[in-house]
Enzyme design. Structure first.
Site, PDB file in Angstrom:
ATOM      1  N   GLY B 291      -1.170   9.198  -7.285  1.00 55.01           N
ATOM      2  CA  GLY B 291      -2.189  10.197  -7.614  1.00 55.01           C
ATOM      3  C   GLY B 291      -2.328  11.223  -6.500  1.00 55.01           C
ATOM      4  N   SER B 292      -3.599  11.640  -6.272  1.00 52.13           N
ATOM      5  CA  SER B 292      -3.846  12.845  -5.485  1.00 52.13           C
ATOM      6  C   SER B 292      -3.397  12.804  -4.039  1.00 52.13           C
ATOM      7  CB  SER B 292      -5.339  13.167  -5.524  1.00 52.13           C
ATOM      8  OG  SER B 292      -5.760  13.210  -6.872  1.00 52.13           O
ATOM      9  N   THR B 293      -3.147  11.610  -3.485  1.00 55.32           N
ATOM     10  CA  THR B 293      -2.647  11.627  -2.101  1.00 55.32           C
ATOM     11  C   THR B 293      -1.347  12.420  -2.033  1.00 55.32           C
ATOM     12  OG1 THR B 293      -1.752   9.439  -2.587  1.00 55.32           O
ATOM     13  CG2 THR B 293      -3.735   9.527  -1.233  1.00 55.32           C
ATOM     14  N   LYS B 295      -0.899  15.211  -3.299  1.00 52.93           N
ATOM     15  CA  LYS B 295      -1.174  16.641  -3.152  1.00 52.93           C
ATOM     16  C   LYS B 295      -0.948  17.098  -1.726  1.00 52.93           C
ATOM     17  CE  LYS B 295      -4.260  16.795  -7.079  1.00 52.93           C
ATOM     18  NZ  LYS B 295      -5.552  16.253  -7.514  1.00 52.93           N
TER      19      LYS B 295
END
Lengths: 391, 586
Positions: B291-293, B295
């Site tokens: 997920g967002s890690t 980004k």
């Protein structure tokens, strides 16, 4: 233990039977045998508690006390027999042999079976193994027969000797007792050979002996398994021998110390067949070498004195008896050192056992009687004679 | 005819036999009388005597050999046994694993006096003893092994029974004195002394080799860090009841793993008691859609490739329609965001647009460069192969830009973050302690400037009011970080399940100082956590993982020599493009 405790009891001029005996008997030999019996008693005190506990015998010194009794009895037998003269020796041998053979014939009907063999007679808590007493008697008799045969006076000595041997061995194989058979065969062969078998016969007899030994391998399963075990130690179960090797190794040079041995708690028959390992573990290499040296002394000195005798019968009989003692000692120690296949055989004077002890007393008594100094018994010249007895 | 011959004929024996017998008798007689030296009795007795001398000499030699030069030392005596595996210690020399002398129990039925008593006494004294196995041994006919790994105390208890036929052999057993602590790093060895998992397996040959020289193997693990990490992770597990959890602390300049925890745990002293699920090192062997890690990677790539600056804006007012799919924001801001804001709001729309801007080919190259498309380079054999997009197209790039459509192990994530933050070099991770001051080099995948920018951006995400990682803001330690909440693919509904999340927080500290400042990466990851009242029902990275990561950092900073600097409470101004302007002033 001995009726005499120091030499001064008898003056040189003492002509009493005891005095004569003392000055004619081989006192060095007597001393060493006494020492061996003493060591046997000592060892029995080390091994007895473990053996008694294993057999659920309440008294830990059951075997030690009995060994003391046996030792006393053996000493008595030894001393009594050693007082006989040559004629008496022959006479005793004849009757002992007859008696032993009679008992052996009766064994299948009245004997006591143990460990898959019927070798013993049981009287209360004592067992009696006639074949032990038969051995020295047989050797005396065959030596006598060889000597008579050689005199050329019409006695078929060789035939009679072989007949006696055949009867003895036949009865042993019925029990079955291959170990005693081998002992007797070797001693008999040695006696025959020493009596002067022509070399051409030796080859023939050697071939027969080899054939006989290999047939025992195939005929007796327990012999085969023991030999197989020795030849391929990886596959076979070598429990006793392994423990013995560990014990001797653990003993090292000075031993674990008196009573400190642990092997005796692990191995069956340790107080009889594996007493040497028990001693080597507790008293070390010093003890082992002493024991080997003592037996070596007895056998070599005995053979040397037999060699020096002048009468062919006395020579062969005495030498045959020492061969009997010597081979038994060598086989027992060699088994303990895993140099030869396991063979249930006692160590003379040391192993626990009444029959073995008394029979050894008898054997040594006979040998001492034969090697006593008598007028004309030893040739005045030292060293080997140039030729045969009649030369 | 002599008297003897007459006697024999009277016995009725066949004449030829009698003749033959007398032939032999006379031959024997003649031999004796011939007087040849070799037939002389004395000479022959002397020969026998010589044979016996030889025999006794052989015995003396045999006895000496058996007593002094024999290697027969078995159950009764027993030579001391050398360790088969070297000790494992942490980076400060604290013992993690050692070989200890234990005893194997052997039963020899031939030596046993009372079978019933032996059976009863052994079974009462040794509860671990299998009755069936003992029974087989008691019924056998030779000495047989029945139970291993007995301690000296066990052995003494059995000795006290005084049972004959029951003996011991010394044996080396691997012992892990700290039990489950660092269990997944250390792994375990089997009874035969071969490593099966973790360091024990990874360095099996070396550990065995070191044992011969009496050496020890120091690991990169710092037990103090490991302890704090495990404690905080277990605390988060107790609170949010995930099905699995991972904690990691790495040195971003050396790649050393200072702490690595995986939940559920097991006791390496009794690995058989735990299932494969507990034995699995989730930090290495499990791959997650992070997920967002991710980004962080997309933003770094965008900056490094020159696609964007921190001030580049992305329109996140409307969901981003890409082909057949629509990309939405979880925390929809419904406004135009700068790159820094995209990071802070964790805007899927913004990162997807950035990813598409970077382009599939370049994105793939960077991901390869960051080591995200291959198993994390570390000694551990458990290091898992990632699941990556089959083809790098716009769709794949849009997904991977916010951490979907790509599954990597936590170690791979840590390694890639290390490269992003350490000045741009991809270095291998290691569980082995490196020499103090060792310089580890690796291929350059990003510029130092990108690293510094990313440190600032991550710091802002924790320090800022709007930052998703603000609950990890530990005063004075300049923590930077990125939350991540991946949704798990659920085969039952053939799609992403919003209830089953992988919530994580990837942190770095301290973020201030020049590029070669000692920095540490911390990852806390909870697999399928459940929200609580305290987390307002949320189970996202910012709620469940970031606070734990903050607490870990607060506890381990003193051990790592990171001092609190209260003046660093504020965010670092992000370098907006002028390379020369950054540096000392911050």
């Amino acid at each position: 233990m001995k009726p005499v405790s120091h030499a001064h009891a008898f003056a040189r001029s003492d002509r009493s039977p005891l005095g004569v005996w003392w000055w004619t008997v081989d006192r060095w030999m007597l001393g060493v045998v006494a020492l061996l019996i003493g060591i046997g008693v000592l060892m029995s005190f080390a091994a007895s508690p473990a053996a008694a506990a294993r057999m659920n015998i309440g008294d830990p010194f059951h075997f030690a006390v009995r060994q003391c009794v046996f030792a006393g009895a053996a000493a008595f037998v030894l001393l009594t027999i050693s007082m006989l003269d040559v004629k008496g020796v022959r006479r005793a041998a004849f009757f002992i042999w007859l008696f032993a053979i009679a008992v052996m014939i009766a064994l299948p009907f009245i004997g006591h079976s143990a460990k898959g063999a019927t070798r013993w007679l049981q009287f209360g808590s004592f067992t009696f193994q006639p074949s032990e007493y038969m051995k020295p008697a047989l050797i005396i008799l065959v030596a006598w027969m060889f000597a008579e045969g050689q005199k050329g006076q019409g006695v078929p000595g060789v035939s009679i000797a072989f007949g006696l041997y055949a009867i003895s061995v036949g009865l042993l194989l019925i029990q079955p007792d291959v170990g005693q058979t081998v002992l007797i065969t070797v001693a008999f062969g040695a006696a025959f050979w020493m009596a002067g078998v022509p070399m051409s016969w030796v080859m023939l007899l050697g071939a027969t002996a080899i054939a006989g030994l290999s047939s025992t391998y195939f005929l007796f399963p327990h012999v085969a398994s023991r030999v197989d075990r020795f030849l391929s130690p990886d596959k076979a179960d070598t429990h006793q021998v392994d423990r013995a090797a560990e014990a001797i190794s653990a003993g090292g040079f000075f031993g674990r110390g008196p009573g400190e041995g642990v092997m005796k708690r692990h191995v069956p028959d340790l107080h009889t067949d594996f007493i040497y390992s028990v001693g080597a573990e507790e008293y070390g290499l010093i003890f082992s070498l002493l024991l080997v040296a003592l037996f070596g002394f007895v056998v070599v000195r005995g053979l040397y004195r037999a060699m020096k005798l002048s009468d062919p019968f006395e020579q062969v009989a005495a030498a045959g008896l020492f061969v009997l003692v010597g081979q038994q000692a060598i086989i027992n120690v060699a088994v303990n050192l895993n140099l030869i296949p396991t063979k249930g055989m006692t160590l003379p004077f040391i192993s626990y056992g009444g029959s073995s002890m008394l029979a050894m007393g008898l054997t040594m008594g006979l040998a001492l009687a034969l090697t006593r100094r008598r007028p004309g018994a030893y040739t005045p010249t030292e060293g080997l004679a140039k030729a045969g007895a009649y030369a | 005819m002599s008297l003897g011959q007459q006697t024999f004929s009277r016995l009725g024996l066949p004449r030829w036999l009698i003749e033959r017998m007398w032939g032999l008798e006379h031959a024997f007689e003649r031999a004796r009388a011939s007087g040849r030296a070799e037939d002389d009795t004395r000479l022959r007795i002397f020969f026998v005597l010589a044979l016996f001398c030889l025999g006794f000499l052989t015995l003396a030699i045999g006895a000496t050999r058996a007593a002094l030069f024999s290697d027969a030392r078995g159950g009764v005596g027993g030579a001391p046994l050398g360790a088969s595996r070297a000790d494992l210690v942490d980076r400060n020399g604290r013992l993690l694993a050692a070989d200890l002398l234990h005893y194997g129990l052997y039963v020899d039925p031939r030596e046993i006096w009372d079978t019933a008593e032996t059976r009863r006494a052994l079974l009462t004294t040794l509860p671990d003893l299998d009755p069936a196995r003992l029974e087989r041994a008691l019924r056998g006919n030779r000495r047989i092994f029945v139970l291993g790994a007995l301690t000296p105390a066990d052995r003494n208890r059995v000795h006290a029974l005084g049972l004959p036929g029951v003996t011991f052999e010394p044996e080396q057993r691997r012992v892990y004195p700290l039990g489950p602590t660092a269990a997944h790093v250390i792994g375990f060895a089997d009874a035969g002394g071969e490593g099966v998992a973790g360091v024990e397996a990874a360095f099996n040959d070396e550990v065995r080799g070191l044992a011969r020289n009496g050496g020890v193997l120091p690991l990169s693990i710092d037990l103090r860090v490991q302890g704090a990490l495990e404690d905080e992770l277990w605390k988060a597990v107790a609170e949010f009841k995930p099905v699995g959890a991972v904690g990691l602390v790495t040195d971003i300049h050396t790649g050393e793993i200072l702490g690595m925890a995986s939940w559920p745990v097991y006791d390496p002293n009794k690995p058989g008691k735990a299932g494969v699920y507990a034995q699995t090192n989730r930090a290495a062997a499990t791959v997650f859609e992070m997920g967002s890690t991710f980004k962080g990677f997309t933003v770094a790539i965008g900056l490094d490739a020159g696609i964007a600056t921190p001030e580049t804006t992305f329109d996140a007012r409307e969901p981003y329609k890409l082909g057949y799919r629509t990309i939405n924001d979880y925390h929809a801001a419904r406004k135009v965001l700068t790159l820094v804001e995209v990071f802070q709001h964790s805007s899927n729309i913004g990162t997807a647009k950035l990813g598409v801007g970077i382009g599939p080919e370049r994105m793939g190259k960077y991901f390869n460069g960051l080591g995200l498309t291959s198993p994390a380079k570390v000694e551990l054999i458990e290091s898992a192969r990632p699941l990556t997009p089959k083809v790098w197209n716009e769709d794949a790039v849009a997904s991977t830009s916010f951490g979907h459509g790509i599954n990597v192990s936590p170690l791979a994530l840590a390694r890639a973050y290390g490269a992003v933050l350490n000045g741009g070099k991809l270095i291998p991770l290691t569980v082995r302690k490196l020499e103090p001051g060792a310089k580890v080099d690796g291929p350059r995948v990003m510029s130092e400037r990108t690293s510094l920018q990313m440190l600032s951006i991550m710091r802002a995400n924790v320090a800022g009011e709007a930052g998703s990682g603000r609950s990890a803001n530990i005063p004075g330690l300049a923590v930077g970080g990125k939350t991540g909440t991946g949704e798990k693919y659920d085969p039952a509904i053939r799609g992403y399940n919003h209830q089953r999340q992988v919530s994580s927080f990837a942190a770095v500290f301290p973020t201030h100082g020049p590029i070669d400042t000692k920095r540490y990466f911390v990852l806390v990851l909870l697999d399928e956590p459940r929200g609580t009242a305290a987390s307002a029902g949320y189970a996202t990275g910012g709620w469940v993982a970031a606070p734990a990561a903050g607490r870990v950092i607060e506890r381990i900073a003193p051990f790592l020599g990171v001092n609190r600097r209260p003046e660093l409470a504020q965010a670092i101004p992000v370098d907006m493009g002028d390379v020369e302007a950054m540096g000392e002033g911050r």
